[in-house]
Design an enzyme around this catalytic site. Structure first.
Site, mmCIF file in Angstrom:
data_model
loop_
_atom_site.group_PDB
_atom_site.id
_atom_site.type_symbol
_atom_site.label_atom_id
_atom_site.label_comp_id
_atom_site.label_asym_id
_atom_site.label_seq_id
_atom_site.Cartn_x
_atom_site.Cartn_y
_atom_site.Cartn_z
ATOM 1 N NE ARG A 224 -4.343 -1.260 0.419
ATOM 2 C CZ ARG A 224 -4.436 -2.285 -0.550
ATOM 3 N NH1 ARG A 224 -3.571 -2.453 -1.656
ATOM 4 N NH2 ARG A 224 -5.675 -2.875 -0.378
ATOM 5 C CG HIS A 272 -3.804 -0.021 -6.589
ATOM 6 N ND1 HIS A 272 -4.056 0.662 -5.238
ATOM 7 C CD2 HIS A 272 -3.976 -1.316 -6.426
ATOM 8 C CE1 HIS A 272 -4.530 -0.290 -4.606
ATOM 9 N NE2 HIS A 272 -4.325 -1.379 -5.126
HETATM 10 P P1 NDP Z 1 -2.056 -11.893 4.121
HETATM 11 O O1 NDP Z 1 -2.946 -11.474 5.098
HETATM 12 O O2 NDP Z 1 -2.357 -13.421 3.800
HETATM 13 O O3 NDP Z 1 -0.502 -11.916 4.559
HETATM 14 C C1 NDP Z 1 -0.035 -10.533 5.448
HETATM 15 C C2 NDP Z 1 1.568 -11.040 5.659
HETATM 16 O O4 NDP Z 1 1.924 -9.861 6.239
HETATM 17 C C3 NDP Z 1 1.604 -12.213 6.715
HETATM 18 O O5 NDP Z 1 2.751 -13.039 6.503
HETATM 19 C C4 NDP Z 1 1.647 -11.545 7.894
HETATM 20 O O6 NDP Z 1 2.291 -12.253 8.957
HETATM 21 C C5 NDP Z 1 2.616 -10.257 7.418
HETATM 22 N N1 NDP Z 1 2.591 -8.991 8.491
HETATM 23 C C6 NDP Z 1 1.389 -8.494 8.985
HETATM 24 N N2 NDP Z 1 1.737 -7.833 9.641
HETATM 25 C C7 NDP Z 1 2.999 -7.702 10.063
HETATM 26 C C8 NDP Z 1 3.936 -6.853 10.940
HETATM 27 N N3 NDP Z 1 3.721 -6.172 11.706
HETATM 28 N N4 NDP Z 1 5.344 -7.424 10.477
HETATM 29 C C9 NDP Z 1 5.768 -8.415 9.875
HETATM 30 N N5 NDP Z 1 4.987 -8.970 9.153
HETATM 31 C C10 NDP Z 1 3.519 -8.733 9.193
HETATM 32 O O7 NDP Z 1 -2.138 -10.985 3.163
HETATM 33 P P2 NDP Z 1 -2.059 -11.023 1.354
HETATM 34 O O8 NDP Z 1 -0.810 -11.811 1.066
HETATM 35 O O9 NDP Z 1 -3.292 -11.502 0.743
HETATM 36 O O10 NDP Z 1 -1.953 -9.522 0.987
HETATM 37 C C11 NDP Z 1 -1.182 -8.757 1.504
HETATM 38 C C12 NDP Z 1 -1.333 -7.259 0.887
HETATM 39 O O11 NDP Z 1 -0.918 -7.130 -0.661
HETATM 40 C C13 NDP Z 1 -2.780 -6.793 1.099
HETATM 41 O O12 NDP Z 1 -3.227 -6.439 2.296
HETATM 42 C C14 NDP Z 1 -2.875 -5.589 0.169
HETATM 43 O O13 NDP Z 1 -2.307 -4.252 0.817
HETATM 44 C C15 NDP Z 1 -1.519 -5.949 -0.766
HETATM 45 N N6 NDP Z 1 -2.264 -6.216 -2.338
HETATM 46 C C16 NDP Z 1 -2.118 -5.256 -3.168
HETATM 47 C C17 NDP Z 1 -2.390 -5.363 -4.337
HETATM 48 C C18 NDP Z 1 -2.154 -4.314 -5.546
HETATM 49 O O14 NDP Z 1 -2.769 -4.534 -6.791
HETATM 50 N N7 NDP Z 1 -1.339 -3.587 -5.315
HETATM 51 C C19 NDP Z 1 -3.363 -6.576 -4.823
HETATM 52 C C20 NDP Z 1 -3.803 -7.345 -3.783
HETATM 53 C C21 NDP Z 1 -3.102 -7.147 -2.419
HETATM 54 P P3 NDP Z 1 1.908 -13.410 9.736
HETATM 55 O O15 NDP Z 1 1.822 -14.599 8.458
HETATM 56 O O16 NDP Z 1 2.810 -13.700 10.759
HETATM 57 O O17 NDP Z 1 0.553 -13.370 9.821
HETATM 58 C C1 OXD Z 2 -6.258 -5.694 -2.962
HETATM 59 C C2 OXD Z 2 -5.603 -4.701 -4.206
HETATM 60 O O1 OXD Z 2 -6.069 -5.336 -1.828
HETATM 61 O O2 OXD Z 2 -6.249 -4.614 -5.172
HETATM 62 O O3 OXD Z 2 -6.716 -6.474 -3.549
HETATM 63 O O4 OXD Z 2 -5.095 -3.618 -3.668
#
Ligand code: NDP
Ligand code: OXD
Length: 309
Positions: A224, A272
């Site tokens: 983000r 994005h």
């Molecule tokens: P998940 O919830 O599956 O994974 C999140 C990961 O981040 C987990 O491994 C989690 O750790 C880790 N995490 C969370 N908080 C912390 C922290 N404080 N310190 C270290 N690690 C942390 O999310 P997704 O993989 O599905 O998606 C990730 C992000 O990708 C979304 O939230 C979104 O912002 C972004 N995204 C962007 C898109 C785009 O087009 N640019 C499209 C889709 C998503 P743990 O495993 O220990 O819980």
């Molecule tokens: C998502 C995105 O969070 O598209 O899926 O950014």
């Protein structure tokens, strides 16, 4: 059951068709035509306006069309007792894998140098390291981070990961927590941010992080805009601490036309689109959540609203 749909306008028709085809017995209203808010039981949304969800006294379920839920939880009036389900969809994962592989290749093959030479019409051959000599560090080893790690490993990159809680993977060394970050960053030549935006992760791509990377590292932000301190990145680029950045998300979207990042010679920038949820595949996950709600089953992909992801 009455469902309110609020998505990007250009996807609204496709979402509506998918919902009607996949989930029987739904009455669908599309934002901004809410009708009586007390009739709405389910909301499927991207960026609902502040206060909208709190205005629905009989709301039973909110489904985010995105994997990230910061666009919903940023609303201080979000009714915390209403379960929130986030998007997990093979199409969304595939899109992200393609983008991150593409971005890693741009960085490790130093394509910013090649494209710059092309713009100057200069024939400037250069050798660049092959994947096995490059370490990609992925912040966020969740659904998307793990899939990207697998694809990058398949191409021969060394991959390391960083998460909040401890994790073990076969061929990816993982670090966790703030102590782990200290070990993870100096080993990372290409940093990929796939974190959710939460109180803990906001601004994490800032000066402190860039200073811990090896000189000439690359930064790929697909998490983000709120993760990145844009001025710190520009400074790190200008000092050569970071050689190149690939950015898909920004603090302000659309990125203002006069923003310095548009013209930076070592920034690749996209609007994005790293991965966009497609209604036709994502509907499976939406239908699953509605079915679970109807049957009183535990909800898959339920968000922990206190953690923010
Ligand atoms: P998940 O919830 O599956 O994974 C999140 C990961 O981040 C987990 O491994 C989690 O750790 C880790 N995490 C969370 N908080 C912390 C922290 N404080 N310190 C270290 N690690 C942390 O999310 P997704 O993989 O599905 O998606 C990730 C992000 O990708 C979304 O939230 C979104 O912002 C972004 N995204 C962007 C898109 C785009 O087009 N640019 C499209 C889709 C998503 P743990 O495993 O220990 O819980
Ligand atoms: C998502 C995105 O969070 O598209 O899926 O950014």
């Amino acid at each position: 059951m009455k469902l309110l749909l609020k998505t990007d306008r250009y996807l609204l028709g496709r979402w509506k068709d998918a919902l009607y085809q996949r989930i029987p017995g739904l009455e669908i209203v599309t934002f901004p035509f809410v009708g009586d808010p007390s009739d709405i039981e389910v909301v499927v949304a991207w960026e609902p306006p502040l206060g909208l969800l709190a205005s629905m006294p009989n709301l039973k379920l909110v489904i985010s069309t995105g994997a990230g839920v910061d666009h919903i939880l940023k609303d201080p009036s979000y009714p915390k007792d209403v379960p929130l389900v986030r998007m997990v969809d093979p199409g969304l994962t595939q899109g992200m894998v393609e983008y991150v592989v593409m971005a890693a290749l741009l960085c490790s093959r130093k394509m910013h140098r090649t494209f710059s030479a092309q713009a100057r019409k200069v024939w400037e051959p250069e050798t660049t390291p092959l994947a096995p000599d490059v370490t990609v560090g992925i912040m966020g080893m969740g659904v998307l981070g793990r899939a990207c790690a697998g694809a990058l490993r398949g191409m021969g990159y060394n991959v390391i990961g960083w998460s909040r809680t401890p994790k073990e993977f076969d061929d990816v060394q993982n670090f966790d927590g703030l102590d782990g970050l200290e070990k993870f960053l100096p080993r990372t030549q290409i940093l990929v941010c796939l974190l959710p935006l939460t109180a803990e992760t906001e601004g994490i791509l800032g000066r402190g992080t860039f200073n811990r990377l090896p000189a000439g590292a690359a930064v790929i932000n697909v998490g983000r805009g709120g993760h990145l301190v844009e001025d710190d990145l520009i400074m790190a680029l200008d000092k050569g601490k970071v050689e190149v950045a690939v950015l898909d998300v920004f603090n302000e979207e659309p990125l203002p036309v006069d923003h310095a990042l548009w013209d930076h010679p070592r920034v690749f920038l996209t609007p994005h689109i790293a991965s966009v949820t497609t209604p036709e595949s994502a509907i499976i996950s939406v239908a699953e959540a509605v079915n679970e709600l109807r049957k009183g089953l535990p909800l898959t992909n339920l968000v922990d609203t206190t953690l923010g992801y």
